[in-house]
Write a protein that holds these residues in place. Sequence first.
Motif, PDB file in Angstrom:
ATOM      1  N   PRO A  17       0.798  -1.234   0.000  1.00 21.83           N
ATOM      2  CA  PRO A  17       0.000   0.000   0.000  1.00 21.83           C
ATOM      3  C   PRO A  17       0.832   1.287   0.000  1.00 21.83           C
ATOM      4  O   PRO A  17       0.388   2.298  -0.543  1.00 21.83           O
ATOM      5  CB  PRO A  17      -0.834  -0.115   1.276  1.00 21.83           C
ATOM      6  N   CYS A  21       0.157   3.907  -2.872  1.00 24.15           N
ATOM      7  CA  CYS A  21      -0.179   5.302  -2.563  1.00 24.15           C
ATOM      8  C   CYS A  21       0.748   6.243  -3.337  1.00 24.15           C
ATOM      9  O   CYS A  21       0.297   7.272  -3.859  1.00 24.15           O
ATOM     10  CB  CYS A  21      -0.054   5.581  -1.065  1.00 24.15           C
ATOM     11  N   THR A  49      -0.644   7.402   2.826  1.00 30.88           N
ATOM     12  CA  THR A  49       0.745   6.986   3.031  1.00 30.88           C
ATOM     13  C   THR A  49       1.119   7.042   4.507  1.00 30.88           C
ATOM     14  O   THR A  49       1.827   6.164   5.009  1.00 30.88           O
ATOM     15  CB  THR A  49       1.693   7.870   2.199  1.00 30.88           C
ATOM     16  N   ALA A  52      -0.314   3.948   6.005  1.00 30.13           N
ATOM     17  CA  ALA A  52       0.354   2.754   5.476  1.00 30.13           C
ATOM     18  C   ALA A  52       1.749   2.597   6.085  1.00 30.13           C
ATOM     19  O   ALA A  52       2.160   1.486   6.441  1.00 30.13           O
ATOM     20  CB  ALA A  52       0.431   2.825   3.947  1.00 30.13           C
ATOM     21  N   THR A  73      -5.801   2.300   6.126  1.00 27.68           N
ATOM     22  CA  THR A  73      -5.130   2.089   4.841  1.00 27.68           C
ATOM     23  C   THR A  73      -6.103   1.477   3.844  1.00 27.68           C
ATOM     24  O   THR A  73      -6.196   1.916   2.691  1.00 27.68           O
ATOM     25  CB  THR A  73      -3.894   1.187   5.026  1.00 27.68           C
ATOM     26  N   THR A  74      -6.857   0.485   4.275  1.00 27.15           N
ATOM     27  CA  THR A  74      -7.832  -0.178   3.409  1.00 27.15           C
ATOM     28  C   THR A  74      -8.912   0.793   2.946  1.00 27.15           C
ATOM     29  O   THR A  74      -9.323   0.769   1.776  1.00 27.15           O
ATOM     30  CB  THR A  74      -8.459  -1.379   4.146  1.00 27.15           C
ATOM     31  N   GLY A  77      -7.765   2.850   0.116  1.00 26.09           N
ATOM     32  CA  GLY A  77      -7.810   2.078  -1.120  1.00 26.09           C
ATOM     33  C   GLY A  77      -9.187   2.109  -1.753  1.00 26.09           C
ATOM     34  O   GLY A  77      -9.329   2.273  -2.970  1.00 26.09           O
ATOM     35  N   SER A 101      -4.186   1.401  -8.207  1.00 26.16           N
ATOM     36  CA  SER A 101      -3.550   1.648  -6.909  1.00 26.16           C
ATOM     37  C   SER A 101      -4.522   1.335  -5.779  1.00 26.16           C
ATOM     38  O   SER A 101      -4.155   0.693  -4.790  1.00 26.16           O
ATOM     39  CB  SER A 101      -3.102   3.112  -6.802  1.00 26.16           C
ATOM     40  N   ILE A 105      -4.080  -1.346  -2.781  1.00 26.69           N
ATOM     41  CA  ILE A 105      -4.128  -0.891  -1.393  1.00 26.69           C
ATOM     42  C   ILE A 105      -5.203  -1.648  -0.624  1.00 26.69           C
ATOM     43  O   ILE A 105      -4.962  -2.152   0.480  1.00 26.69           O
ATOM     44  CB  ILE A 105      -4.382   0.634  -1.328  1.00 26.69           C
ATOM     45  N   SER A 106      -6.396  -1.730  -1.204  1.00 26.71           N
ATOM     46  CA  SER A 106      -7.499  -2.418  -0.518  1.00 26.71           C
ATOM     47  C   SER A 106      -7.238  -3.901  -0.342  1.00 26.71           C
ATOM     48  O   SER A 106      -7.511  -4.465   0.715  1.00 26.71           O
ATOM     49  CB  SER A 106      -8.804  -2.221  -1.289  1.00 26.71           C
ATOM     50  N   GLY A 109      -4.176  -4.291   2.059  1.00 24.87           N
ATOM     51  CA  GLY A 109      -4.571  -3.729   3.353  1.00 24.87           C
ATOM     52  C   GLY A 109      -5.575  -4.614   4.061  1.00 24.87           C
ATOM     53  O   GLY A 109      -5.482  -4.846   5.269  1.00 24.87           O
TER      54      GLY A 109
END
Length: 122
Positions: A17, A21, A49, A52, A73-74, A77, A101, A105-106, A109
């Motif tokens: 992630p 990001c 970020t 993350a 973080t999720t 995303g 992205s 991330i999701s 995360g």
Amino acid sequence: MQRTPPSRFLLLSAVVPILACAAAVFVPPVAGASRAFTGSVVSSGLLGTVFAVRNVQLLRASGEPSLPPAVLTTVFGGWFMLAPLLYPDVGVLPTASVQLSGTAISTFGLYVVVAGLTGHRG
């Protein structure tokens, strides 16, 4: 009591992630996306970020996932997957890069979140 370090995959799942990001922050301004979209994504990417990086710091320090930064973080995303749909005329490259992205991330995360909820370190 000796702490067990997280698996390489779990640690990598927390690092991806950060890289995603960075991609979300970098591509829209370079690709010439609108100022509104670029501002929204760049500011969100910088905030994402922060969480993350904190996620990785806490994982490395304790050997266990920490839910607050992993969940946040999720969420970022998810925002990156949705954001291009809310702005008119974003363009193909900014849309694709931000959504890809967001997907990374999701996905990674959420893996860290589930690992934290289940006590899994692998």
